[in-house]
Design a protein around this motif. Structure first.
Motif, PDB file in Angstrom:
ATOM      1  N   ALA A 228       0.825  -1.206   0.000  1.00 46.68           N
ATOM      2  CA  ALA A 228       0.000   0.000   0.000  1.00 46.68           C
ATOM      3  C   ALA A 228       0.865   1.264   0.000  1.00 46.68           C
ATOM      4  O   ALA A 228       2.010   1.247   0.470  1.00 46.68           O
ATOM      5  N   PRO A 229       0.289   2.361  -0.504  1.00 45.31           N
ATOM      6  CA  PRO A 229       1.059   3.606  -0.569  1.00 45.31           C
ATOM      7  C   PRO A 229       1.724   4.009   0.760  1.00 45.31           C
ATOM      8  O   PRO A 229       2.903   4.351   0.801  1.00 45.31           O
ATOM      9  N   ALA A 230       0.953   3.958   1.851  1.00 45.49           N
ATOM     10  CA  ALA A 230       1.466   4.526   3.111  1.00 45.49           C
ATOM     11  C   ALA A 230       2.540   3.683   3.786  1.00 45.49           C
ATOM     12  O   ALA A 230       3.258   4.177   4.663  1.00 45.49           O
ATOM     13  N   CYS A 297     -12.657   4.112  -0.538  1.00 51.12           N
ATOM     14  CA  CYS A 297     -11.476   3.234  -0.441  1.00 51.12           C
ATOM     15  C   CYS A 297     -11.124   2.863   0.994  1.00 51.12           C
ATOM     16  O   CYS A 297     -10.334   1.961   1.215  1.00 51.12           O
ATOM     17  N   PRO A 322      -8.595   0.305  -3.760  1.00 45.32           N
ATOM     18  CA  PRO A 322      -7.442  -0.185  -4.521  1.00 45.32           C
ATOM     19  C   PRO A 322      -6.982  -1.587  -4.088  1.00 45.32           C
ATOM     20  O   PRO A 322      -6.644  -2.410  -4.943  1.00 45.32           O
ATOM     21  N   GLN A 323      -7.009  -1.862  -2.791  1.00 42.45           N
ATOM     22  CA  GLN A 323      -6.607  -3.220  -2.361  1.00 42.45           C
ATOM     23  C   GLN A 323      -7.436  -4.274  -3.079  1.00 42.45           C
ATOM     24  O   GLN A 323      -6.922  -5.275  -3.578  1.00 42.45           O
ATOM     25  N   MET A 351      -0.354  -3.637   4.339  1.00 46.01           N
ATOM     26  CA  MET A 351      -1.212  -2.474   4.520  1.00 46.01           C
ATOM     27  C   MET A 351      -0.884  -1.730   5.821  1.00 46.01           C
ATOM     28  O   MET A 351      -0.453  -2.352   6.796  1.00 46.01           O
ATOM     29  N   PRO A 352      -1.172  -0.437   5.842  1.00 44.98           N
ATOM     30  CA  PRO A 352      -0.978   0.314   7.087  1.00 44.98           C
ATOM     31  C   PRO A 352      -2.185   0.185   8.012  1.00 44.98           C
ATOM     32  O   PRO A 352      -2.282   0.873   9.011  1.00 44.98           O
ATOM     33  N   CYS A 353      -3.095  -0.715   7.675  1.00 44.20           N
ATOM     34  CA  CYS A 353      -4.478  -0.655   8.155  1.00 44.20           C
ATOM     35  C   CYS A 353      -4.908  -2.003   8.715  1.00 44.20           C
ATOM     36  O   CYS A 353      -4.590  -3.045   8.138  1.00 44.20           O
ATOM     37  N   LYS A 356      -8.388  -3.330   6.730  1.00 42.64           N
ATOM     38  CA  LYS A 356      -8.199  -4.020   5.441  1.00 42.64           C
ATOM     39  C   LYS A 356      -8.293  -5.534   5.625  1.00 42.64           C
ATOM     40  O   LYS A 356      -8.599  -6.264   4.683  1.00 42.64           O
ATOM     41  N   PHE A 415      -2.658   8.818  -2.221  1.00 39.13           N
ATOM     42  CA  PHE A 415      -3.854   8.235  -1.587  1.00 39.13           C
ATOM     43  C   PHE A 415      -3.617   7.995  -0.088  1.00 39.13           C
ATOM     44  O   PHE A 415      -4.550   8.008   0.697  1.00 39.13           O
ATOM     45  N   CYS A 501      -4.335   7.102   5.752  1.00 37.57           N
ATOM     46  CA  CYS A 501      -3.677   5.796   5.938  1.00 37.57           C
ATOM     47  C   CYS A 501      -2.296   5.892   6.577  1.00 37.57           C
ATOM     48  O   CYS A 501      -1.837   4.936   7.182  1.00 37.57           O
TER      49      CYS A 501
HETATM   50 FE1  HC1 Z   1      -4.698   3.163   2.056  1.00 36.34          FE
HETATM   51 FE2  HC1 Z   1      -5.744   2.757  -0.210  1.00 36.34          FE
HETATM   52  S1  HC1 Z   1      -4.624   4.644   0.361  1.00 36.34           S
HETATM   53  S2  HC1 Z   1      -6.958   2.805   1.753  1.00 36.34           S
HETATM   54  O1  HC1 Z   1      -5.200   4.660   2.852  1.00 36.34           O
HETATM   55  O2  HC1 Z   1      -7.140   3.666  -1.129  1.00 36.34           O
HETATM   56  O3  HC1 Z   1      -4.721   0.905   3.940  1.00 36.34           O
HETATM   57  O4  HC1 Z   1      -1.722   3.379   2.066  1.00 36.34           O
HETATM   58  O5  HC1 Z   1      -3.713   0.854   0.442  1.00 36.34           O
HETATM   59  O6  HC1 Z   1      -6.969   0.041  -0.798  1.00 36.34           O
HETATM   60  O7  HC1 Z   1      -3.953   2.529  -2.601  1.00 36.34           O
HETATM   61  C1  HC1 Z   1      -4.648   1.815   3.322  1.00 36.34           C
HETATM   62  C2  HC1 Z   1      -2.810   3.285   2.202  1.00 36.34           C
HETATM   63  C3  HC1 Z   1      -4.365   1.776   0.695  1.00 36.34           C
HETATM   64  C4  HC1 Z   1      -6.486   1.058  -0.654  1.00 36.34           C
HETATM   65  C5  HC1 Z   1      -4.679   2.640  -1.765  1.00 36.34           C
END
Ligand code: HC1
Ligand code: SF4
Length: 567
Positions: A228-230, A297, A322-323, A351-353, A356, A415, A501
């Motif tokens: 993931a981006p973050a 998202c 996006p995931q 993922m930072p989440c 997810k 994102f 994120c």
């Molecule tokens: Fe996110 Fe996304 S930005 S939700 O914040 O839309 O977790 O990094 O992966 O899916 O790309 C998180 C981050 C991530 C999705 C994207």
């Protein structure tokens, strides 16, 4: 200028809200469990006690700074009070520390060491309670709770949910989900922010490391990662990398050494999301329908909307996150390309989440029971796997990501910060509306830290009214406005976690607000250093439409990249 005297030194009062902040300014970090600058003051842990001349012992977090106060923070009496407070907590604490997920950054362990606890003089008064495994995102272990209430305040004050609260009295006091249910059975959306502030292992992200290690060891499986981006602005903190250090290359090297067959970037799918969601927005705006459009998202937000605002579900973008776009697309394309069966392709998200993990298990994101995303690891879990494999992260030679799904633009990468989805969509929509190439891709109007921001932009003669929200309590306020018909917005971005994120609960726990700011800055810096900044310029995404998906928003795109919500 007015002063407070701290251990004989005059410290100026400059808008600090309490003595704890003044003492911190004096360079002294008092132990606390229950003080968080973003939450209300609770004053329950009694660790930040100080001696105020003429007034006796007082809690520093709950005493406002008054000119002329003379305080001591480290007397023998204060030391003994703190030690007893910590020993009382430890008497009832499950001391399975070596196997606790929180052992690397446990505040209780840190405080016990700092106040000099070497033995515990008290006997336990609480019986062991069962662990709560009902949530796919968070594990709750009541035997490690120190009743600081941080999680309760986080969930109610920042997330506006109140999924957990205090129950019972006296020595039976406990923090429990509402109505005696499991955490995964009530209102909890799995955002994990409670675990982020929990000082112990009472609330921890649910790990999927064992399942991933099993898949990696299975020679019949092809295991690919999407990052993931973050994650790229969080992982380095686990290895004391300097701020701004580009860790993606070393992360790719580490993932390959762990046995992943390919390393891809969720940013690719974020670019795809920009195009699908941007086109959806333009279509709705032209028809004047289903506005404002909410972003979709963030799985914590989606679940919150499903639970609390079913009347707004038509307003949510129908785009999968996006995931999930990544999972469905890759599971559709790679098996054919590589001649493998779908069941033998394992997609692991980094993922930072924590939410997810729940999103990946939603039944609509599976084909005949086979999930599009098999496992979700948090940034913290990845760091542990790297550490567990004995890899010296900072010494790894950087490696490239794999193509085509390893290529993303700056639009997709931002994102990961609050405001980023809006800005990425604007970079797409503005060119579509005007038919011209943007002179500058930066939309500084939508950036910022506040949990509720508004911006009005003129684009090609059209006025776009935007709202950017993070924290679900803020989302609730905006959603209520929309339901009441008092909202003029066209597009509303919602992220459940503070800062977006980058502040997700799967990231290393931020030490202070500066960590979040630094991650955001680093993410916008990634955008700057990427070769491309607009999703529509991602040639691999274009190729994907040309060769596989067909039209933007077309039939195939709909079946693979969009979804339906459930109230
Ligand atoms: Fe996110 Fe996304 S930005 S939700 O914040 O839309 O977790 O990094 O992966 O899916 O790309 C998180 C981050 C991530 C999705 C994207
Ligand atoms: Fe509340 Fe989020 Fe924790 Fe669930 S995971 S209890 S919603 S803070």
């Amino acid at each position: 200028q007015q002063f407070v005297t701290v251990e004989g030194r005059a410290i100026p009062i400059e808008g600090e809200r309490n003595l704890l902040e003044i003492i911190r300014k004096a360079g002294i970090e008092l132990p606390t469990f229950c003080y968080h600058s973003e939450l209300s003051v609770y004053g329950a842990c009694r660790l930040c006690l100080v001696e105020v001349a003429g007034r006796g012992v007082q809690g520093a977090c709950s005493t406002p700074p008054e000119p002329g106060l003379d305080i001591k923070v480290n007397t023998p009496q204060l030391r003994e009070i703190r030690k007893i407070a910590v020993e009382l907590l430890l008497a009832n604490h499950d001391l399975s520390c070596p196997s606790c997920f929180k052992s690397v950054d446990c505040k209780l362990m840190d405080v016990a060491r700092r106040v000099g606890v070497t033995s515990v003089r008290f006997k336990p008064v609480q019986e062991k309670a069962p662990l709560d495994f009902s949530s796919p995102s968070i594990i709750r272990d009541p035997n490690k709770c120190v009743l600081c209430g941080d999680c309760v305040r986080m969930c109610s004050e920042i997330q506006g949910i109140g999924a957990i609260g205090f129950a019972h009295r006296g020595h039976q006091t406990a923090v429990l989900p509402a109505f005696g249910k499991g955490l995964g059975e009530g209102e909890c959306v799995g955002c994990g922010q409670c675990a982020n502030v929990c000082p112990t292992g009472a609330l921890v992200p649910r790990s999927e490391m064992d399942e991933v290690l099993t898949a990696l060891a299975d020679p019949t499986k092809t295991v690919v990662a999407q990052v993931a981006p973050a994650v790229r602005v969080g992982l380095g903190e686990c290895f004391a990398s300097p701020a701004g250090d580009p860790v993606m290359g070393r992360m790719a090297a580490a993932l390959k050494r762990l046995g992943f067959d390919a390393v891809y970037d969720t940013t690719f799918a974020a670019d795809l999301t920009v195009i699908e969601e941007g086109q959806e927005f333009l279509t709705r705006a032209a028809a004047g329908e289903k506005l404002p459009q909410f972003t979709s998202c963030c799985p914590g937000w989606v679940q919150f909307a499903e639970q609390s605002f079913p009347e707004l579900l038509p307003n949510l973008s129908s785009c999968r996150s996006p995931q999930q776009m990544f999972g469905s697309l890759v599971k559709e394309m790679l098996p054919e390309k590589q001649g493998i069966a779908r069941k033998d392709l394992i997609v692991v998200s980094i993922m930072p989440c924590t939410a997810k993990k729940f999103e990946a298990r939603r039944p609509e994101f599976a084909v005949d029971g086979s999930p599009d995303v098999d496992f979700v690891l948090t940034t913290q879990e990845l760091a542990r796997m790297i550490d567990g494999a004995g890899l010296r992260f900072n010494n790894l030679e950087p490696e490239s990501l794999d193509m085509p799904f390893g290529f993303g633009t700056g639009a997709g990468v931002i994102f990961g910060a609050s405001g980023g989805v809006t800005e990425a969509v604007l970079r797409f929509a503005a060119e579509k509306i005007t038919g011209k190439t943007l002179a500058s891709v930066d939309f500084a109007e939508v950036r910022g830290e506040s949990g509720l921001r508004e911006a009005t932009l003129e684009v090609g003669g059209k006025t776009l009214r935007l709202a950017i929200v993070h924290g679900l309590a803020n989302a609730r306020a905006v959603a209520e406005q929309v339901v009441a018909g008092n909202s003029e917005y066209d597009l509303i971005e919602v992220m459940a976690c503070p800062g977006g994120c980058i502040g997700g609960a799967g990231q290393p726990v931020p030490k202070d607000l500066a960590d979040r700011k630094r991650r955001t800055k680093d993410l916008y810096q990634c955008d700057k250093t990427f070769p491309l900044h607009k999703a529509q310029d991602n040639m691999f995404v274009t190729e994907c439409y040309d060769k596989f998906l067909g039209d933007v928003g077309g039939h195939k795109a709909h079946s693979l990249l969009h979804t339906h919500y459930q109230s």
